[in-house]
Scaffold this motif. Structure first.
Motif, short mmCIF file in Angstrom:
data_model
loop_
_atom_site.label_atom_id
_atom_site.label_comp_id
_atom_site.label_asym_id
_atom_site.label_seq_id
_atom_site.Cartn_x
_atom_site.Cartn_y
_atom_site.Cartn_z
N GLN A 50 0.89 -1.29 0.08
CA GLN A 50 -0.01 -0.16 -0.02
C GLN A 50 1.00 1.35 0.09
OE1 GLN A 50 -2.70 0.23 3.36
NE2 GLN A 50 -3.28 2.11 2.83
N GLY A 51 1.95 1.34 0.83
CA GLY A 51 2.81 2.45 0.83
C GLY A 51 3.46 2.54 -0.57
N GLU A 52 3.92 1.44 -1.15
CA GLU A 52 4.36 1.85 -2.72
C GLU A 52 3.40 2.11 -3.61
OE1 GLU A 52 7.69 0.81 -3.49
OE2 GLU A 52 7.85 0.76 -1.24
N GLN A 53 2.18 1.98 -3.40
CA GLN A 53 0.98 2.35 -4.29
C GLN A 53 0.69 3.80 -4.02
OE1 GLN A 53 -1.62 -0.49 -3.16
NE2 GLN A 53 -1.29 -1.62 -5.05
N GLU A 54 0.61 4.30 -2.68
CA GLU A 54 -0.01 5.47 -2.32
C GLU A 54 0.89 6.70 -1.53
OE1 GLU A 54 -3.41 4.45 0.04
OE2 GLU A 54 -4.05 2.92 -1.49
N ASP A 55 2.15 6.09 -1.20
CA ASP A 55 2.83 6.84 -0.21
C ASP A 55 4.06 7.41 -0.91
OD1 ASP A 55 3.90 8.40 2.02
OD2 ASP A 55 3.55 6.77 3.41
N TRP A 56 4.97 6.77 -1.01
CA TRP A 56 6.52 7.38 -1.23
C TRP A 56 6.64 8.22 -2.59
CZ3 TRP A 56 7.78 7.29 3.47
CH2 TRP A 56 7.37 6.14 4.31
N ILE A 57 6.42 7.56 -3.74
CA ILE A 57 6.48 8.20 -4.90
C ILE A 57 5.46 9.27 -5.22
CG2 ILE A 57 6.77 7.85 -7.40
CD1 ILE A 57 9.31 7.43 -5.89
N PRO A 58 4.24 8.91 -4.93
CA PRO A 58 3.00 9.99 -4.93
C PRO A 58 3.48 11.12 -4.20
CG PRO A 58 2.16 7.73 -4.90
CD PRO A 58 3.36 7.50 -4.51
N ARG A 59 3.85 11.09 -3.04
CA ARG A 59 4.22 12.31 -2.19
C ARG A 59 5.66 12.97 -2.85
NH1 ARG A 59 2.80 10.91 4.00
NH2 ARG A 59 0.64 10.64 3.54
N ALA A 60 6.56 12.33 -3.33
CA ALA A 60 7.63 12.78 -3.92
C ALA A 60 7.29 13.61 -5.02
CB ALA A 60 8.73 11.62 -4.15
N ARG A 61 6.55 12.92 -5.80
CA ARG A 61 6.02 13.86 -7.11
C ARG A 61 5.28 15.12 -6.63
NH1 ARG A 61 4.77 8.26 -9.64
NH2 ARG A 61 6.45 8.12 -11.31
N MET A 62 4.54 15.09 -5.63
CA MET A 62 3.70 15.98 -5.08
C MET A 62 4.77 17.22 -4.70
SD MET A 62 0.57 15.05 -3.12
CE MET A 62 -0.21 16.58 -2.71
N ILE A 63 5.95 16.91 -4.10
CA ILE A 63 6.76 17.84 -3.56
C ILE A 63 7.69 18.52 -4.84
CG2 ILE A 63 9.13 18.03 -2.54
CD1 ILE A 63 8.24 15.96 -0.53
N LEU A 64 7.82 17.42 -5.77
CA LEU A 64 8.61 17.94 -6.92
C LEU A 64 7.75 18.98 -7.86
CD1 LEU A 64 10.59 14.78 -7.85
CD2 LEU A 64 11.41 17.06 -6.96
N GLU A 65 6.26 18.60 -8.01
CA GLU A 65 5.50 19.60 -8.92
C GLU A 65 4.92 20.51 -8.16
OE1 GLU A 65 3.00 16.17 -10.40
OE2 GLU A 65 4.58 15.24 -11.31
N GLN A 66 4.27 20.31 -6.68
CA GLN A 66 3.77 21.46 -6.20
C GLN A 66 4.21 22.00 -4.99
OE1 GLN A 66 -0.34 19.82 -5.62
NE2 GLN A 66 -0.06 18.57 -7.49
N GLY A 67 5.50 21.54 -4.53
CA GLY A 67 6.10 22.05 -3.46
C GLY A 67 5.11 21.92 -2.20
N GLU A 68 5.12 23.19 -1.49
CA GLU A 68 4.24 23.15 -0.28
C GLU A 68 2.61 23.72 -0.47
OE1 GLU A 68 6.27 24.60 3.42
OE2 GLU A 68 7.40 25.28 2.04
N ALA A 69 2.35 23.63 -1.72
CA ALA A 69 1.18 24.57 -2.08
C ALA A 69 -0.03 23.55 -1.64
CB ALA A 69 1.03 24.75 -3.71
#
Length: 175
Positions: free
Chosen positions: A52-71
């Motif tokens: 579940q973490g592989e699907q929903e947590d680590w990389i999706p959150r990394a992408r959010m940081i890279l694409e949206q920062g703290e927004a």
């Protein structure tokens, strides 16, 4: 104290699947279904949680940081959602799925070509507030190690009452 190094984190992250397979791959069901009591996780549950973490947590959150920062804050992660589907999977299927997803996620992580400046970028955790990409990846690494430790503890506690007086020398059974 060591400073986070992505290459070192990748050493651990790339070995978790093989570690899980070596620990659990051909164990009998009593080992795979044991737990520490009510509302605790079996080794199979832990693998499902990692999936579940592989699907929903680590990389999706990394992408959010890279694409949206703290927004925008990360989506909350339900650590128990795996319970809805884990019963339908064999342990071999769980291990295979984890391996497949982890490979994809490590390829994505490598593909980001992260610089030190990018590792310092911030995102917003729903409970903690600002966190860096480096902290997220360091947490992913330690999360793996924490669950490997948990699996060892759960397996050991299956024989807690059977080791007799040696228990005082077996740290995994203390506490």
């Amino acid at each position: 104290m060591a400073r986070f190094q992505l290459a070192e984190a990748m050493e651990i992250l790339s070995r978790t699947g093989a570690t899980l397979r070596a620990m659990l791959g051909e164990l009998s069901e009593p080992w795979l279904e044991c737990d520490e009591g009510p509302d605790t996780w079996s080794p199979r549950d832990i693998i499902a949680h990692l999936i579940q973490g592989e699907q929903e947590d680590w990389i999706p959150r990394a992408r959010m940081i890279l694409e949206q920062g703290e927004a925008r804050a990360f989506y909350p992660f339900d650590r128990f959602a795996f319970r809805e589907w884990v019963g339908d999977w064999t342990t071999a299927e769980l291990l295979d799925e984890f391996d497949k997803l982890r490979k994809q996620n490590l390829e994505a992580l490598t593909g980001f070509g992260l610089s030190d400046a990018q590792l310092a970028l911030k995102g917003t955790h729903p409970a903690f507030g600002p966190v860096t990409l480096g902290q997220l990846i360091a947490t992913w690494t330690v999360h793996d190690l924490s669950h490997i430790h948990q699996i060892s503890r759960v397996l050991a506690k299956r024989y807690d009452g059977d080791v007799g007086p040696w228990k005082e020398y077996l740290g995994v059974l203390q506490g």
